[in-house]
Design an enzyme around this catalytic site. Sequence first.
Site, PDB file in Angstrom:
ATOM      1  CE  LYS A   1       5.994  -2.843   1.289  1.00 35.80           C
ATOM      2  NZ  LYS A   1       4.684  -3.309   1.723  1.00 35.80           N
TER       3      LYS A   1
ATOM      4  CG  ASP B   1       3.016  -4.936   4.593  1.00 32.54           C
ATOM      5  OD1 ASP B   1       2.744  -3.871   5.173  1.00 32.54           O
ATOM      6  OD2 ASP B   1       3.855  -5.024   3.677  1.00 32.54           O
TER       7      ASP B   1
END
Length: 285
Positions: free
Chosen positions: A66, A102
């Site tokens: 990420k 997210d």
Amino acid sequence: MTKRLGIIGYPIGHSISPIFQQAALDALGIDATYEKWEVTPEGVGDFVNGLRAPDSWGINITLPHKQAVIPFLDEVDEWATAAGAVNTIVNHDGRLTGHNTDGPGFLRALLVETGYDPKGTRALILGAGGSARGILLALVRGGVDSLVIANRTMERAETLAKLAVENGVKSEAIPIAGNVLIKAAASADLIVNCTSVGMSHGPDEQGTPLTAAEIPASAIVNDVVYTPLETPLLREATAAGATALGGLHMLVYQGVLSFQMWTGQEAPADVMLAAATKEMTSRGA
Ligand SMILES: NC(=O)c1ccc[n+]([C@@H]2O[C@H](COP(=O)([O-])OP(=O)(O)OC[C@H]3O[C@@H](n4cnc5c(N)ncnc54)[C@H](OP(=O)(O)O)[C@@H]3O)[C@@H](O)[C@H]2O)c1
């Protein structure tokens, strides 16, 4: 031209994103495939550059890539910059942008499933790892009034509490045990478990950070753990009469938001949730 989508990680075998994303593409009759690709840390740069091809719409990114994808992108949006992590890349005719769905997915799941709006509320975050950080930033952006961060390692809780204070939110770090935890739970509108406690094959499979007697009936309890679908904490929350929400919703809603960025179409969240639940159930979760 059939469009390509997918998710990268290392390892990636466990990911259920291909199941619910392909279900959404098929439900809307979109000519695209969603795959999973295991990419080594050394291979991230080449892989991301390959996403500029005309048949690519972009990808999702999971652990451990990420942060690693960021240097290979042309632009990173404000959410992803604040989180220091990108979970979605979109290809705009060869130009790659990075996003993080997210935190917004966590908020969307809570809003859709429980009606929760963070504005003016008190939240208790259990845990201080990667997911806790993203959720803290989402709650701060959502206008939460105050935050308590409870963790085993106090130093990590203090770092997150400081981050919240720097963003203008009253915050306190406490140990994840004892009277101080019970007191924080008693006055919380939202309790989010961001520890691996209660996770199948995790460090404390049967464990729960709080029992029914310690959870107020007025609280919303969201466990980010989704294996099993019903964790020990969610069972305690239900027994307390509180509103209980499992982690699969957060996972699916981050995918809902990514889907909309790639396709420009409203994602069929109900189809995605049903496909994800069916897959988890078939895996024995
Ligand atoms: N639903 C979703 O979309 C989603 C998204 C991300 C993650 N998750 C799930 O969330 C969980 C946490 O992920 P993460 O990425 O935040 O992990 P992480 O960065 O490794 O953090 C783990 C956290 O759990 C705590 N912990 C671990 N074992 C513990 C124990 N025995 N007793 C008390 N605390 C303990 C750690 O405390 P210390 O700091 O003291 O070590 C830390 O706060 C995982 O189950 C993951 O699958 C779900």
